[in-house]
Design a protein around this motif. Structure first.
Motif, short mmCIF file in Angstrom:
data_model
loop_
_atom_site.label_atom_id
_atom_site.label_comp_id
_atom_site.label_asym_id
_atom_site.label_seq_id
_atom_site.Cartn_x
_atom_site.Cartn_y
_atom_site.Cartn_z
N GLN A 138 1.13 -1.01 0.46
CA GLN A 138 0.08 0.16 -0.11
C GLN A 138 0.63 1.57 0.24
O GLN A 138 -0.12 1.97 -0.49
CB GLN A 138 -1.06 -0.05 1.46
CG GLN A 138 -2.04 -0.95 1.45
CD GLN A 138 -2.39 -1.17 2.31
OE1 GLN A 138 -2.26 -0.94 3.23
NE2 GLN A 138 -3.92 -1.94 2.37
N ALA A 139 1.44 0.84 0.48
CA ALA A 139 3.47 2.31 -0.01
C ALA A 139 3.61 1.91 -0.61
O ALA A 139 3.55 3.94 -0.62
CB ALA A 139 3.85 2.16 1.70
N MET A 140 3.90 1.47 -1.47
CA MET A 140 4.49 1.99 -2.69
C MET A 140 3.11 2.30 -3.76
O MET A 140 3.58 2.93 -4.56
CB MET A 140 4.27 0.37 -2.92
CG MET A 140 6.05 -0.40 -2.95
SD MET A 140 6.39 -1.67 -3.97
CE MET A 140 5.19 -2.81 -3.46
N LEU A 141 1.94 2.15 -3.44
CA LEU A 141 0.97 2.35 -4.49
C LEU A 141 0.42 4.03 -4.29
O LEU A 141 0.25 4.62 -4.70
CB LEU A 141 -0.17 1.31 -3.65
CG LEU A 141 -0.35 0.19 -4.14
CD1 LEU A 141 -1.68 -1.07 -4.43
CD2 LEU A 141 -0.15 -0.06 -6.02
N PHE A 142 0.32 3.80 -2.88
CA PHE A 142 0.14 5.20 -1.97
C PHE A 142 1.61 6.59 -2.72
O PHE A 142 1.19 7.43 -4.05
CB PHE A 142 0.65 5.69 -0.79
CG PHE A 142 -0.68 5.73 -0.86
CD1 PHE A 142 -1.34 6.69 -0.67
CD2 PHE A 142 -0.71 5.05 0.98
CE1 PHE A 142 -3.00 6.65 0.74
CE2 PHE A 142 -1.80 4.68 1.30
CZ PHE A 142 -2.91 5.46 1.28
N SER A 143 2.74 5.82 -3.22
CA SER A 143 3.94 6.78 -4.01
C SER A 143 3.14 6.53 -5.18
O SER A 143 4.12 7.86 -5.64
CB SER A 143 5.32 6.05 -3.11
OG SER A 143 5.26 4.55 -4.16
#
Length: 739
Positions: A161-166
């Protein structure tokens, strides 16, 4: 020496031998590993040289990497760096080989899911091959699904989810150019193609939500951030997630276009007629009709709207985008933003007062897609919306839509939209304007009459005081005489002391207990939950079990009887019950844990009681029955009434002319259970049923039809020789008949 040369040149054979005995063939493997490092250095500078040899070496080492983990510990990083750093210079075969071997290493547990996903995520927007892109997408989804199969892998989910946010946040600083999918980077004058990474982040997140893998608030936060992205394509994909919960397959290239029915029919007319062509056309028309029905009946994604973080700020940002870039977006995109903003306001009971000022300029009957705009307006209103902000909007609708200079369909749409707005906020109507609007109930058009009567019926229930005395109706006049007053703006009704229809459920269960000996012990309660329970982990909550609530000061006191006594002491009326239901208070809620099956049975009992009450002819009972039937069909959530469709605004319309297929279906339906159609003449007087001959039919033909027939004209043109032959034949037949 011969054995070593054979193994060196035949990698599949060496691979088979190493898997059987890794220790015995370690020297041969190290030889191939040294050769791999040499070829890899050459490949970095010249990818076209020894490409085939390099692919074979990569596949070989991937297969036997588990046999020599210490020697190949850097091998996965080699593949990842080649894909991420030199992706543009690699051939399509090399890209496919490297991706496949990296996935193989994940399947062999050589690398973790996080290492694999960190490599595959950046490749999606850079891949031009549809086959490879589809393979990467399926790999990502299957890997995340497998990791969350038995229990939620929170560590992996947070990292992904952190990768998708970035991926979404990378283009948030760009400047909006329009709804063509392009953005301009802040501080640069050249246009850049943006939004590809954000678009793939949205697609993958929607897919994970649809499959039930991610259903928490963070998933909704990713998609809500996509609604604020400067690229219109990313905005549209994110908005559609909140507007509809139907399962739809996302195309990474472009959205699937609607089927042009007229073009299909025209193509069928000008081409050669074949049976296969007819079948193909029939399937395409059936698919188009099904898609149209699904699009019209799509329901909003209510759970996602409820999980929004800080919905007030989100709604205000949506309004800022809509208002600031009004001239840059197309009408279709602006309507999408209006619909999402309206539904968020309706579900979360928010007030964005600038939205009503903005939407006024679109409230004209000449505006394209005005039914969708009116639907957005109605959905944004709730009981906490200030009436002062809605009064100018209702005046504008009445001025533009409801007057003799427009068509009856326009008047009906205007009245229906005013009714939907006032149903949510009754205090937004003025007394003089209401008197003028309900006069249209005397119109000759049925749709206008129905719309005006609906508005009159609404105010008879919610606020009959602003109606004239002769227009209030019997029940409203009786309530007004008793002193019943509607709740002022901002006031809420008293807390409920009972569940509607619970007494009916108690009576039903007591009858079952007496007749069939059905018990209501704890074991039955547990069985009643079978098939209805949900996994708490899927709802996004990480807490398990019961939560102990401490009552230090003994201030937590719950008593239904005290609430009833206080209401009676104040002289307030008890809550209204359904038509046909008994008014006694049931104690079933305090003695039994109600299951979803109990609530389903309760709704059925309420429906039966309402249908019995409606047989008496009471209009209120009939309306209550219609509401219960509608809620049962929709099977929506508690805020289901906040969502309406364009059909609610347009109202009842004349039935469209049936096409050929519908007419033929109606004809076939009428022929069911009937004898074969045809004439019965001549069938009843004969032993063997048969119809008359052509000669018998010719005897009864009109003379004018006979004169122009070929036989008569042939007699007139016959020669003397032909006439003699016919006469001789007639004489011979007569002689034979006399014999």
């Amino acid at each position: 020496m011969g054995r070593g040369l054979l193994l060196t040149s035949n990698l599949p054979q060496l691979q088979n031998l190493i898997k059987r005995d890794p220790i015995a063939y370690k020297e041969e493997f190290l030889q191939q590993w040294t050769h791999y490092n040499s070829v890899r250095e050459i490949f970095k500078f010249n990818p076209d040289e020894q490409a085939q040899n390099f692919r074979e070496l990569v596949t070989f080492i991937s297969q036997v990497s588990t046999c020599y983990p210490n020697e190949t510990k850097d091998f996965p990083s080699h593949i990842s760096s080649l894909l991420l750093d030199n992706y543009g210079s690699l051939s399509s075969d090399m890209r496919k080989t490297l991706v496949q071997n990296l996935v193989m290493l994940r399947n062999k547990d050589v690398i973790s899911s996080l290492q694999l996903l960190k490599t595959l995520f950046p490749l999606l927007p850079r891949t031009t091959s549809s086959t490879l892109r589809s393979s990467i997408r399926k790999t990502i989804l299957s890997d995340i699904r497998t990791a969350n199969l038995r229990t939620h892998n929170h560590k992996l989910n947070k990292a992904v989810q952190a990768m998708l946010f970035s991926m979404i946040e990378q283009g948030m600083a760009s400047e909006i150019v329009g709804d063509k999918g392009k953005v301009r980077a802040a501080g640069h004058t050249t246009d850049i193609q943006g939004g590809e990474e954000a678009m793939w982040a949205i697609i993958l997140t929607k897919e994970l939500w649809k499959k039930g893998i991610w259903t928490d608030a963070k998933t909704v936060s990713i998609l809500s951030l996509g609604c604020l992205h400067p690229t219109a394509k990313v905005q549209s994909a994110s908005i559609h997630f909140f507007l509809s919960s139907e399962d739809e397959e996302e195309d990474s290239e472009k959205e699937e276009e609607d089927i042009d029915v007229k073009a299909l029919q025209h193509r069928r007319e000008i081409k050669k007629k074949t049976r296969s062509g007819d079948n193909k056309l029939r399937k395409q028309l059936k698919t188009a009709k099904k898609k149209k029905q699904q699009k019209a009946q799509s329901t909003p994604n209510f759970p996602a709207l409820q999980l929004l973080y800080d919905p007030q700020t989100f709604a205000e940002k949506l309004y800022d985008i809509l208002n600031t870039h009004d001239k840059r977006f197309s009408l279709e995109h602006k309507i999408l933003l209006m619909q999402l903003l309206a539904r968020v306001m309706g579900v979360q009971n928010l007030c964005v007062l600038g939205f009503y000022t903005y939407i006024v300029k679109y409230l004209t009957y000449k505006q394209l897609r005005v039914p969708s705009i009116l639907v957005s307006l109605a959905q944004s209103v709730h009981d906490l919306t200030p009436p002062d902000a809605l009064i100018p909007v209702i005046r504008k609708i009445a001025h533009e839509f409801v007057h003799p200079g427009v068509a009856s369909e326009v008047i009906a749409a205007g009245l229906n939209s005013i009714r939907e707005v006032c149903r949510r906020q009754p205090w937004a109507m003025e007394e003089d304007l209401l008197g003028d609007l309900i006069e249209y109930r005397k119109s000759r058009d049925k749709s206008v009459t129905a719309a005006a009567r609906g508005l009159l019926r609404l105010y008879r229930e919610v606020n009959p005081n602003i109606l004239k005395r002769r227009e209030r109706g019997k029940e409203a006049a009786m309530d007004t005489a008793k002193g019943t007053q509607p709740l002022p703006y901002g006031h809420s009704a008293e807390a409920a002391v009972d569940i509607e229809g619970l007494a009916l459920l108690e009576d039903h269960l007591s009858k079952l207990r007496e007749e069939d000996g059905v018990s209501l012990d704890d074991e039955d309660d547990e069985n009643a939950w079978e098939g209805w329970d949900e996994d708490s982990s899927e709802s996004g909550s990480e807490s398990e079990g019961w939560v102990d609530v401490e009552d230090d000061n003994n201030e937590l006191v719950i008593s239904d009887s005290e609430d009833e006594d206080s209401m009676k002491g104040r002289g307030e009326a008890a809550p209204k019950t359904d038509s046909g239901e008994t008014t006694k208070t049931s104690l079933l809620a305090t003695t039994k844990i109600l299951t979803p099956a109990d609530f389903a049975l309760l709704n059925d009992l309420r429906l039966q009681a309402a249908s019995k009450a409606a047989q008496g002819g009471s209009s209120q009972a009939k309306r209550k029955l219609a509401e219960l039937e509608s809620s049962k069909r929709s099977n929506g959530g508690p805020n289901e009434d906040a969502f309406i469709s364009e059909n609610d605004i347009l109202g009842p319309r004349k039935k469209a002319k049936a096409d050929y297929a519908e007419r033929m279906a109606s004809i076939q339906k009428g022929r069911e259970g009937r004898e074969k159609f045809g004439s019965n003449k001549g069938k009843q007087k004969k032993e063997a049923p048969s119809s008359s001959t052509n000669r018998e039919k010719a005897r009864n033909k009109p003379i004018m039809m006979i004169l122009s027939s070929g036989a008569v004209r042939g007699k007139k043109k016959a020669s003397l020789r032909e006439k003699q032959q016919k006469l001789r034949a007639h004489i011979e037949r007569a002689k034979k008949a006399r014999r």
